[in-house]
Design an enzyme around this catalytic site. Structure first.
Site: not given
Ligand code: COA
Length: 247
Positions: A114, A134
């Site tokens: 966004e 979302e």
């Molecule tokens: N908010 C807070 N922390 C986040 C984050 C978010 N939106 N996205 C990633 N992180 C953090 C993870 O918790 C992780 O932290 P840690 O190492 O302390 O556990 C770190 O970033 C790395 O992410 P990780 O999930 O281990 O990487 P991945 O390659 O397995 O997956 C994603 C990557 C992007 C697919 C996954 O992190 C994800 O789905 N994130 C949330 C995305 C989301 O829903 N965003 C929109 C919110 S409205």
């Protein structure tokens, strides 16, 4: 500030705004929103900024969206709505007069994509994954995505991305016009810099007025848009293209 969540640098008319929480894929927390607000305000008030590049620190993401660890931590729904209205960060970024470029690598999810949609031009690296998760979280995009996305891609594609939450890759984003260019990961910042320098070399008034004509014109019926273009063209002629926009 060494632990700043936003890094800001300006050189030769090009400002660079870096989302700087690489350990959490540049997730946008409240502090980052506050710092983005400060930087966006500084950009708005600095006529020396001709072009802005937004990018994400680290190798893995432009931004993985709002910080999910802060979900549900606002004192109340009413309070968070009041705070949003007082500080319309995304509206502020959308209203900036200088052209904005998003340099997107890795994940650009939720508020991450966004933010990029508030920009005027988007360059993606070939590893980019863009999506709006979302609805899958029981929420809806609230950094403008339901309105900005359908203004950049066909409505059916926007609807598909918003309802399913499935991310798309860089080449699909290019095909739908969501990004204007896809480059190898290692070339991303060189390409963004080169585009920014090229824009910054244009007459500043002409650059800003042309952006305003397109952005404001999109909201208008054609006849009103053409009248707007005539007014802005006169202003560009009067200012010789080189000055800045007066209020
Ligand atoms: N908010 C807070 N922390 C986040 C984050 C978010 N939106 N996205 C990633 N992180 C953090 C993870 O918790 C992780 O932290 P840690 O190492 O302390 O556990 C770190 O970033 C790395 O992410 P990780 O999930 O281990 O990487 P991945 O390659 O397995 O997956 C994603 C990557 C992007 C697919 C996954 O992190 C994800 O789905 N994130 C949330 C995305 C989301 O829903 N965003 C929109 C919110 S409205």
């Amino acid at each position: 500030m060494p632990d700043a969540t936003i890094l800001y640098e300006k050189r030769e008319g090009v400002a660079r705004v870096t989302l700087n929480r690489p350990a959490v894929l540049n997730a946008i927390n409240m502090r980052m929103r506050d710092e983005l607000w400060e930087v966006a305000t500084a950009i708005r008030d600095d006529p020396g900024v001709r072009v802005v590049i937004f990018k994400g620190a680290g190798d893995r993401a432009f931004s993985a969206g709002a910080d999910i660890s802060e979900f549900g931590t606002a004192p109340s729904y009413v309070e968070s709505r009041r705070a949003r209205h007082q500080r319309d960060l995304w509206g502020l970024i959308l209203s900036l007069e200088a052209p904005l470029i998003a340099a997107i690598h890795g994940y650009a999810l939720g508020a991450g994509i966004e933010l990029a949609l508030c920009c005027d031009l988007r360059i993606a690296s070939d590893d980019a994954r863009l999506g709006l998760p979302e609805v899958g979280l029981g929420y809806i995009p609230s950094a403008g995505g339901t309105q900005t996305l359908p203004r950049h891609v066909p409505p059916g594609i926007a609807m598909q991305m918003i309802l399913t939450g499935d991310p798309i890759d860089a080449s699909t984003a290019l095909r739908h016009g969501l990004v204007q260019r896809v480059v190898p990961h290692e070339r991303l910042y060189d390409e963004a810099e080169s585009l920014a320098r090229s824009l910054a070399s244009r007459a500043p008034l002409a650059l800003r007025l042309a952006k305003r004509a397109v952005v404001n014109g999109l909201e208008l019926p054609l006849a009103a848009g053409l009248a707007l273009e005539r007014r802005l063209a006169q202003r560009a002629l009067a200012g010789g293209g080189a000055g800045l926009i007066e209020a």
